[in-house]
Motif scaffolding. Structure first.
Motif, PDB file in Angstrom:
ATOM      1  N   VAL A 133      49.591  14.125 -10.576  1.00  0.00           N
ATOM      2  CA  VAL A 133      48.283  14.332  -9.956  1.00  0.00           C
ATOM      3  C   VAL A 133      47.427  15.223 -10.845  1.00  0.00           C
ATOM      4  O   VAL A 133      46.242  14.957 -11.074  1.00  0.00           O
ATOM      5  N   ASN A 134      48.023  16.279 -11.377  1.00  0.00           N
ATOM      6  CA  ASN A 134      47.323  17.163 -12.315  1.00  0.00           C
ATOM      7  C   ASN A 134      46.776  16.364 -13.500  1.00  0.00           C
ATOM      8  O   ASN A 134      45.590  16.458 -13.855  1.00  0.00           O
ATOM      9  N   GLU A 135      47.632  15.570 -14.101  1.00  0.00           N
ATOM     10  CA  GLU A 135      47.226  14.838 -15.305  1.00  0.00           C
ATOM     11  C   GLU A 135      46.159  13.788 -14.984  1.00  0.00           C
ATOM     12  O   GLU A 135      45.218  13.593 -15.756  1.00  0.00           O
ATOM     13  N   ALA A 136      46.314  13.128 -13.856  1.00  0.00           N
ATOM     14  CA  ALA A 136      45.328  12.115 -13.475  1.00  0.00           C
ATOM     15  C   ALA A 136      43.965  12.761 -13.210  1.00  0.00           C
ATOM     16  O   ALA A 136      42.924  12.241 -13.642  1.00  0.00           O
ATOM     17  N   LEU A 137      43.958  13.882 -12.508  1.00  0.00           N
ATOM     18  CA  LEU A 137      42.694  14.573 -12.228  1.00  0.00           C
ATOM     19  C   LEU A 137      42.060  15.093 -13.518  1.00  0.00           C
ATOM     20  O   LEU A 137      40.844  15.025 -13.703  1.00  0.00           O
ATOM     21  N   ALA A 138      42.894  15.618 -14.404  1.00  0.00           N
ATOM     22  CA  ALA A 138      42.365  16.111 -15.684  1.00  0.00           C
ATOM     23  C   ALA A 138      41.731  14.972 -16.476  1.00  0.00           C
ATOM     24  O   ALA A 138      40.679  15.139 -17.099  1.00  0.00           O
ATOM     25  N   ASN A 139      42.353  13.805 -16.444  1.00  0.00           N
ATOM     26  CA  ASN A 139      41.785  12.647 -17.147  1.00  0.00           C
ATOM     27  C   ASN A 139      40.445  12.231 -16.541  1.00  0.00           C
ATOM     28  O   ASN A 139      39.511  11.871 -17.266  1.00  0.00           O
ATOM     29  N   VAL A 140      40.369  12.255 -15.213  1.00  0.00           N
ATOM     30  CA  VAL A 140      39.096  11.914 -14.559  1.00  0.00           C
ATOM     31  C   VAL A 140      38.008  12.891 -15.000  1.00  0.00           C
ATOM     32  O   VAL A 140      36.896  12.489 -15.385  1.00  0.00           O
ATOM     33  N   ILE A 141      38.337  14.187 -14.961  1.00  0.00           N
ATOM     34  CA  ILE A 141      37.333  15.202 -15.306  1.00  0.00           C
ATOM     35  C   ILE A 141      36.903  15.076 -16.767  1.00  0.00           C
ATOM     36  O   ILE A 141      35.720  15.111 -17.087  1.00  0.00           O
ATOM     37  N   ARG A 142      37.885  14.899 -17.641  1.00  0.00           N
ATOM     38  CA  ARG A 142      37.567  14.885 -19.083  1.00  0.00           C
ATOM     39  C   ARG A 142      36.942  13.566 -19.537  1.00  0.00           C
ATOM     40  O   ARG A 142      35.993  13.559 -20.307  1.00  0.00           O
ATOM     41  N   HIS A 143      37.518  12.470 -19.056  1.00  0.00           N
ATOM     42  CA  HIS A 143      37.124  11.172 -19.611  1.00  0.00           C
ATOM     43  C   HIS A 143      36.164  10.396 -18.704  1.00  0.00           C
ATOM     44  O   HIS A 143      35.113   9.943 -19.161  1.00  0.00           O
ATOM     45  N   LEU A 150      49.398  12.244 -23.660  1.00  0.00           N
ATOM     46  CA  LEU A 150      50.537  12.778 -22.925  1.00  0.00           C
ATOM     47  C   LEU A 150      50.391  12.596 -21.412  1.00  0.00           C
ATOM     48  O   LEU A 150      51.369  12.330 -20.720  1.00  0.00           O
ATOM     49  N   GLY A 151      49.176  12.714 -20.915  1.00  0.00           N
ATOM     50  CA  GLY A 151      48.969  12.563 -19.474  1.00  0.00           C
ATOM     51  C   GLY A 151      49.406  11.199 -18.978  1.00  0.00           C
ATOM     52  O   GLY A 151      50.107  11.079 -17.967  1.00  0.00           O
ATOM     53  N   LEU A 152      49.019  10.171 -19.719  1.00  0.00           N
ATOM     54  CA  LEU A 152      49.385   8.801 -19.330  1.00  0.00           C
ATOM     55  C   LEU A 152      50.894   8.593 -19.452  1.00  0.00           C
ATOM     56  O   LEU A 152      51.504   7.878 -18.642  1.00  0.00           O
ATOM     57  N   ILE A 153      51.492   9.220 -20.447  1.00  0.00           N
ATOM     58  CA  ILE A 153      52.947   9.116 -20.592  1.00  0.00           C
ATOM     59  C   ILE A 153      53.649   9.741 -19.387  1.00  0.00           C
ATOM     60  O   ILE A 153      54.629   9.193 -18.860  1.00  0.00           O
ATOM     61  N   CYS A 154      53.131  10.859 -18.917  1.00  0.00           N
ATOM     62  CA  CYS A 154      53.709  11.494 -17.727  1.00  0.00           C
ATOM     63  C   CYS A 154      53.635  10.548 -16.531  1.00  0.00           C
ATOM     64  O   CYS A 154      54.603  10.400 -15.779  1.00  0.00           O
ATOM     65  N   LEU A 155      52.485   9.903 -16.361  1.00  0.00           N
ATOM     66  CA  LEU A 155      52.329   8.986 -15.225  1.00  0.00           C
ATOM     67  C   LEU A 155      53.342   7.841 -15.307  1.00  0.00           C
ATOM     68  O   LEU A 155      54.007   7.504 -14.327  1.00  0.00           O
ATOM     69  N   LYS A 156      53.452   7.255 -16.481  1.00  0.00           N
ATOM     70  CA  LYS A 156      54.346   6.106 -16.635  1.00  0.00           C
ATOM     71  C   LYS A 156      55.804   6.508 -16.488  1.00  0.00           C
ATOM     72  O   LYS A 156      56.629   5.727 -16.023  1.00  0.00           O
ATOM     73  N   MET A 167      37.616  16.778  -3.599  1.00  0.00           N
ATOM     74  CA  MET A 167      37.328  17.802  -4.579  1.00  0.00           C
ATOM     75  C   MET A 167      36.180  17.316  -5.462  1.00  0.00           C
ATOM     76  O   MET A 167      35.787  16.157  -5.403  1.00  0.00           O
ATOM     77  N   THR A 168      35.666  18.230  -6.238  1.00  0.00           N
ATOM     78  CA  THR A 168      34.689  17.846  -7.248  1.00  0.00           C
ATOM     79  C   THR A 168      35.275  18.148  -8.628  1.00  0.00           C
ATOM     80  O   THR A 168      36.354  18.732  -8.742  1.00  0.00           O
ATOM     81  N   SER A 169      34.552  17.768  -9.640  1.00  0.00           N
ATOM     82  CA  SER A 169      35.145  17.680 -10.979  1.00  0.00           C
ATOM     83  C   SER A 169      35.187  19.007 -11.738  1.00  0.00           C
ATOM     84  O   SER A 169      34.977  19.021 -12.946  1.00  0.00           O
ATOM     85  N   GLU A 170      35.466  20.103 -11.032  1.00  0.00           N
ATOM     86  CA  GLU A 170      35.657  21.380 -11.708  1.00  0.00           C
ATOM     87  C   GLU A 170      37.149  21.582 -11.966  1.00  0.00           C
ATOM     88  O   GLU A 170      37.971  21.436 -11.046  1.00  0.00           O
ATOM     89  N   PRO A 171      37.526  21.944 -13.189  1.00  0.00           N
ATOM     90  CA  PRO A 171      38.958  22.116 -13.490  1.00  0.00           C
ATOM     91  C   PRO A 171      39.654  23.152 -12.610  1.00  0.00           C
ATOM     92  O   PRO A 171      40.860  23.052 -12.385  1.00  0.00           O
ATOM     93  N   ASP A 172      38.908  24.121 -12.097  1.00  0.00           N
ATOM     94  CA  ASP A 172      39.578  25.148 -11.288  1.00  0.00           C
ATOM     95  C   ASP A 172      40.024  24.624  -9.928  1.00  0.00           C
ATOM     96  O   ASP A 172      40.672  25.331  -9.178  1.00  0.00           O
ATOM     97  N   GLN A 173      39.691  23.380  -9.614  1.00  0.00           N
ATOM     98  CA  GLN A 173      40.140  22.804  -8.341  1.00  0.00           C
ATOM     99  C   GLN A 173      41.451  22.029  -8.486  1.00  0.00           C
ATOM    100  O   GLN A 173      42.061  21.641  -7.492  1.00  0.00           O
ATOM    101  N   ILE A 174      41.876  21.794  -9.691  1.00  0.00           N
ATOM    102  CA  ILE A 174      43.064  20.950  -9.903  1.00  0.00           C
ATOM    103  C   ILE A 174      44.310  21.565  -9.279  1.00  0.00           C
ATOM    104  O   ILE A 174      45.086  20.884  -8.602  1.00  0.00           O
ATOM    105  N   SER A 175      44.508  22.862  -9.480  1.00  0.00           N
ATOM    106  CA  SER A 175      45.783  23.456  -9.065  1.00  0.00           C
ATOM    107  C   SER A 175      45.968  23.401  -7.552  1.00  0.00           C
ATOM    108  O   SER A 175      47.086  23.184  -7.066  1.00  0.00           O
ATOM    109  N   ASP A 218      46.615  25.252 -16.844  1.00  0.00           N
ATOM    110  CA  ASP A 218      46.130  23.874 -16.747  1.00  0.00           C
ATOM    111  C   ASP A 218      44.749  23.779 -17.385  1.00  0.00           C
ATOM    112  O   ASP A 218      44.327  24.709 -18.099  1.00  0.00           O
ATOM    113  N   LEU A 219      44.050  22.695 -17.116  1.00  0.00           N
ATOM    114  CA  LEU A 219      42.770  22.455 -17.779  1.00  0.00           C
ATOM    115  C   LEU A 219      41.769  23.582 -17.537  1.00  0.00           C
ATOM    116  O   LEU A 219      40.881  23.821 -18.352  1.00  0.00           O
ATOM    117  N   HIS A 220      41.942  24.281 -16.431  1.00  0.00           N
ATOM    118  CA  HIS A 220      41.007  25.360 -16.089  1.00  0.00           C
ATOM    119  C   HIS A 220      41.107  26.536 -17.059  1.00  0.00           C
ATOM    120  O   HIS A 220      40.082  27.064 -17.510  1.00  0.00           O
TER     121      HIS A 220
END
Lengths: 153, 124
Positions: free
Chosen positions: A36-46, A96-102, A1-9, B34-36
């Protein structure tokens, strides 16, 4: 995928579907999807600072007892677990995303790469989770959705 | 009672009710968040709170099977705004995955979680 948020779901659903197909159970499927959602969102945002069109490679290896998900990016390489730790405040943004992962994964590792980051997450099925449970509302283990993908870049 | 429209699929409309306890904005949210699409929810909620200064915002989440931390962040931001009025946010008809995330975020006791809209409207 690429870093567009609409690809996360689509990626999240693909991983949930994989978990269900492999018999990991509804609870794990939902939690893997969230991680997976939270990890991808972190990649896109951060990691990519919301820049579009940047590559993200997701792979998953699954068996009857566990699933390991790897997420590779070519972003800024910052390891979020190395940032100064502050107590989680539910009324403050972030964390919160990191908390979900842990909370949902048995093992979470950020492995710095020369040109980015590799996140490795593993979830092991407990004996209780091996018992089949009826799907309730909000189930992940539904009929496969059209357009689901197992992995992509 | 008056009706609001947003032009946003996630929360296309709401109704505004004014009673002895002040103004309530009541809306049904529909779809995964979600983020989108969470920025769309943010825009609508903050606009409605700013315009109507409600004592309560009631969000029916019965048609929200999934949300992530970006949706939680939006609702927390809305909560911070409405607390200054002061007002509260009521969440109703939670689906299991949404309820689970609220618990992980430790927000299940900060928002007012109700069985349904009637329950929320009956709260002081």
């Amino acid at each position: 995928m690429t870093s567009e948020p609409d690809q996360i779901s689509a990626v999240r659903r693909a991983l949930e579907s994989l978990c269900c197909d492999e018999g990991l159970g509804d609870q794990i499927a939902c939690e893997i999807g969230l991680c997976v959602n939270e990890a991808l969102a972190n990649v896109i945002r951060h990691a990519y600072g919301k820049a579009p069109g940047k590559p993200i490679l997701i792979s998953a290896v699954c068996d009857a007892n566990s699933i390991e998900v790897k997420i590779r990016d070519w972003g800024n390489g910052v390891n979020p677990t190395k940032l100064p730790e502050k107590p989680y405040d539910p009324l403050e943004p972030g964390g919160l995303g990191l908390i979900c992962l842990k909370r949902c994964m048995n093992d979470v590792r950020f492995e710095p790469q020369a040109d980015g980051m590799l996140l490795v997450m593993k979830r092991i099925k407990t004996s209780a989770e091996r018992a089949p449970a009826p799907a309730a509302g909000g189930s992940c283990c539904e009929a496969p959705r059209a357009g689901d993908q197992r992995s992509g870049r | 009672m008056s009706e609001l429209t947003s032009g946003v699929d996630l929360v296309p409309k709401a109704r505004v009710e004014t009673g002895p306890g002040g103004t309530s904005v009541i809306a049904s949210v529909r779809g995964e968040i979600d983020l989108h699409n969470s920025p769309e929810l943010r825009g609508v909620l903050l606009e409605w709170i700013a315009q109507h200064q409600p004592k309560r915002v009631i969000l029916n989440l019965g048609q929200v099977p999934y949300m992530d931390s970006s949706a939680i962040a939006v609702m927390v931001e809305a909560l911070q705004k409405i607390r200054k009025i002061p007002g509260r946010i009521f969440l109703t008809d939670l689906q299991p995955r949404v309820k689970g995330l609220l618990e992980i975020a430790r927000l299940d006791s900060i928002f007012v979680v109700c069985a349904d809209e009637a329950d929320a409207l009956s709260r002081n």
